[in-house]
Design a protein around this motif. Structure first.
Motif, short mmCIF file in Angstrom:
data_model
loop_
_atom_site.label_atom_id
_atom_site.label_comp_id
_atom_site.label_asym_id
_atom_site.label_seq_id
_atom_site.Cartn_x
_atom_site.Cartn_y
_atom_site.Cartn_z
N ASP A 65 12.00 14.49 7.91
CA ASP A 65 12.31 15.91 7.68
C ASP A 65 12.07 16.33 6.22
N LYS A 66 11.73 15.36 5.37
CA LYS A 66 11.47 15.68 3.97
C LYS A 66 10.16 16.46 3.86
N PRO A 67 10.04 17.34 2.87
CA PRO A 67 8.76 18.04 2.64
C PRO A 67 7.65 17.03 2.42
N LYS A 68 6.49 17.32 2.99
CA LYS A 68 5.35 16.40 2.86
C LYS A 68 4.84 16.41 1.43
N VAL A 69 4.73 15.22 0.85
CA VAL A 69 4.25 15.08 -0.52
C VAL A 69 2.81 14.58 -0.47
N PRO A 70 1.87 15.23 -1.14
CA PRO A 70 0.48 14.77 -1.13
C PRO A 70 0.39 13.34 -1.61
N SER A 71 -0.43 12.54 -0.91
CA SER A 71 -0.58 11.14 -1.29
C SER A 71 -1.36 11.04 -2.60
N SER A 72 -1.12 9.95 -3.31
CA SER A 72 -1.82 9.73 -4.57
C SER A 72 -3.24 9.28 -4.29
N GLU A 73 -4.04 9.27 -5.34
CA GLU A 73 -5.44 8.87 -5.18
C GLU A 73 -5.56 7.39 -4.88
N GLY A 74 -4.55 6.62 -5.22
CA GLY A 74 -4.61 5.19 -4.95
C GLY A 74 -3.72 4.43 -5.92
N PRO A 75 -3.71 3.10 -5.81
CA PRO A 75 -2.90 2.29 -6.70
C PRO A 75 -3.23 2.57 -8.16
N VAL A 105 4.79 -6.90 -4.05
CA VAL A 105 5.27 -6.58 -2.71
C VAL A 105 6.02 -5.26 -2.71
N ALA A 106 6.80 -5.01 -3.76
CA ALA A 106 7.53 -3.74 -3.86
C ALA A 106 6.56 -2.57 -3.94
N ALA A 107 5.45 -2.74 -4.68
CA ALA A 107 4.44 -1.69 -4.79
C ALA A 107 3.75 -1.47 -3.45
N PHE A 108 3.51 -2.54 -2.71
CA PHE A 108 2.89 -2.43 -1.39
C PHE A 108 3.78 -1.66 -0.43
N ALA A 109 5.10 -1.87 -0.54
CA ALA A 109 6.03 -1.16 0.35
C ALA A 109 5.96 0.35 0.15
N GLU A 110 5.57 0.78 -1.05
CA GLU A 110 5.45 2.20 -1.35
C GLU A 110 4.06 2.75 -1.05
N ASP A 111 3.05 1.90 -1.07
CA ASP A 111 1.66 2.35 -0.89
C ASP A 111 0.85 1.25 -0.22
N GLN A 145 3.43 -12.93 3.41
CA GLN A 145 3.61 -11.49 3.27
C GLN A 145 2.88 -10.73 4.37
N GLN A 146 1.64 -11.13 4.66
CA GLN A 146 0.84 -10.43 5.65
C GLN A 146 1.42 -10.58 7.05
N CYS A 147 2.01 -11.74 7.32
CA CYS A 147 2.57 -12.01 8.65
C CYS A 147 4.05 -11.64 8.75
N GLY A 148 4.59 -11.05 7.68
CA GLY A 148 5.97 -10.62 7.72
C GLY A 148 6.98 -11.71 7.51
N LEU A 149 6.57 -12.84 6.95
CA LEU A 149 7.48 -13.97 6.75
C LEU A 149 8.05 -14.03 5.34
N PHE A 150 7.56 -13.16 4.47
CA PHE A 150 8.05 -13.12 3.10
C PHE A 150 9.22 -12.15 3.05
N GLU A 151 10.39 -12.65 2.72
CA GLU A 151 11.59 -11.81 2.75
C GLU A 151 11.60 -10.87 1.55
N HIS A 152 11.65 -9.60 1.86
CA HIS A 152 11.74 -8.59 0.81
C HIS A 152 12.37 -7.35 1.42
N PRO A 153 13.37 -6.76 0.78
CA PRO A 153 14.08 -5.63 1.39
C PRO A 153 13.24 -4.39 1.61
N SER A 154 12.10 -4.29 0.93
CA SER A 154 11.28 -3.07 1.07
C SER A 154 10.23 -3.18 2.16
N LEU A 155 9.94 -4.41 2.62
CA LEU A 155 8.90 -4.56 3.62
C LEU A 155 9.30 -3.91 4.93
#
Length: 454
Positions: A65-75, A105-111, A145-155
């Motif tokens: 329900d949050k206003p849509k924020v334009p995506s960034s150009e990339g990392p 991994v935290a950066a990946f969770a955001e983008d 990380q790719q298979c979801g076995l790396f524990e991280h709260p943001s994944l």
């Protein structure tokens, strides 16, 4: 607020897919399950409102329900620096390596683009055994990380692809169809299913959902998306046809689609029990028992997946992504595009080979970890699913979700107290087919059966 739901509206895909990408099936994203707050019997807010967890269905609705924020150009360049620091870390010092991996991994969770960028750098570790021998621990972390076995709260917080296909003339007759995809698949893999249903039900609203990590916030957001779409379709139908009853048909694929359905049932019960509808919904959500008309289960489900099938599904889910990483390495010219395509295909074949380094790494993991994250939570669905018509479609030679596993689940369905006196589920069983691609390999028989059922 939300943009209007329209034909093929997608949100935050995990990566851009080439037109000739080969989709792969798996029983589940072999993913770290995110802890899930139990659903209360009543589902009402009550005193639990003060204890609301960050990842519950209300938070998912709030997120959409949050206003849509334009995506960034990339990392950003900072992300590039983090990846460089990771590859420069001492591979023999596992603590330092993990510490360097955490911010990536935290950066990946955001983008999601960060993951693509990461594997562009790491592809040499997969394809060159000498390079891999220099950084075995880094390679293992990347696979985890790719298979979801790396524990991280943001994944698992990002919603995967979703899409809504509305009737061509904009009308709605009150029928909503949920297509819940398999692990490693994308919404485009369900184009043929959309076309088939539109031929039979031209006034239906069809919602497609690509699977997320099991029990993750991203999966919950996808369920919220589907619920929002359903309430809007039913509100539109009520406005146009006062007597049009709200109806829901579910067509799910593999254990991954079943996991989405499990999450949907729990989220639905909570929201339909609320005295007042959430502001993101177009009206009060009726109880599932009042709207569900049938469930089609394609290659699903198995609550006791063999570990070999878990590993095979993990590499198959990863294969399409790895192909894209290799195939994107070009400067736009036809020559470099062709070379990049070949590179991507080689990487995919290596990943799927019997001596795949990814399979070898997964084989070092505890059996319980792989199987628990791939198994369907059948008990939840047995308890929560209303007694409706059910159509199972599967094959005897499925190497991912075994026919015996599906038949064990069917036996559990037959034993449900709320199905006493009802007709048993219908099954279409092929001796030889391809996991979740019966709709392609046996197109005529498949869709004739679905049409007769629906």
């Amino acid at each position: 607020k939300h943009q209007a739901l329209a034909r093929s509206v997608s949100s935050r895909p995990c990566c851009a897919m080439a037109d000739d990408w080969d989709p792969f099936a798996d029983p589940a994203d072999v993913a770290a399950a995110v802890a899930q707050e139990p659903v209360s019997g009543s589902g009402s807010l009550g005193a639990g409102a003060e204890r609301r967890q960050l990842d519950d269905i209300f938070a998912a609705l709030d997120e959409l329900d949050k206003p849509k924020v334009p995506s960034s150009e990339g990392p950003t360049s900072t992300t590039s620096e983090l990846i460089s620091e990771l590859f420069e870390a001492d591979d023999a010092d596992e603590s330092a390596l993990r510490a360097a991996f955490e911010p990536v991994v935290a950066a990946f969770a955001e983008d999601w683009k960060v993951n693509f960028m990461l594997w562009q750098r790491a592809l040499s570790l997969l394809m060159d055994k000498d390079e891999r021998a220099k950084r075995p621990h880094l390679f293992g972390l990347l696979v985890d990380q790719q298979c979801g076995l790396f524990e991280h709260p943001s994944l698992g917080r990002s919603m995967n692809e979703v899409a809504t296909d509305v009737p061509a003339d904009g009308s709605s007759d009150g029928l909503v169809i949920f297509l819940l995809g398999w692990g490693g698949g994308i919404v485009r893999d369900l184009d043929d299913s959309v076309a088939a249903y539109q031929e039979t039900y031209p006034a239906a609203t069809i919602v497609r959902v690509a699977c997320n990590m099991k029990a993750s916030f991203g999966m919950r957001c996808a369920c919220a998306y589907g619920i929002i779409a359903a309430t809007r379709a039913w509100a539109a139908a009520a406005a146009a046809f006062a007597l049009a009853p709200p109806r829901l048909l579910v067509h799910l694929f593999s254990n991954s689609g079943f996991m989405t359905w499990t999450e949907m049932l729990q989220s639905w019960e909570v929201l339909s029990s609320c005295k007042e509808p959430h502001g993101a919904l177009a009206g009060r959500l009726p109880p599932m028992a009042d709207v569900l008309r049938g469930v089609v289960l394609d290659s699903s489900c198995n609550f006791d997946v063999a570990v070999d099938a878990c590993m095979q599904s993990a590499v198959q889910s990863m294969a399409g992504f790895i192909y894209q990483v290799g195939a994107s390495d070009h400067d736009g010219s036809e020559a470099t595009k062709k070379a990049a395509d070949l590179k991507g295909r080689k990487a995919k074949l290596l990943l799927l080979a019997a001596d795949s380094p990814v399979k070898a790494h997964l084989a070092t993991k505890p059996t319980e970890l792989l199987t628990e994250q791939s198994n369907a939570d059948a008990a939840i669905v047995h308890r929560m699913e209303p007694p409706v018509a059910m159509q199972f479609i599967y094959s005897r030679d499925d190497t991912i979700i075994s026919s015996t596993g599906i038949e064990d689940y069917i036996a559990g369905v037959l034993a449900r107290p709320n199905r006493t006196g009802l007709e048993p589920p219908i099954s279409l069983v092929f001796e030889h087919s391809v996991h979740v691609f019966h709709k392609v390999k046996h197109r005529e028989a498949y869709w004739q059966t679905v049409r007769e059922f629906a």
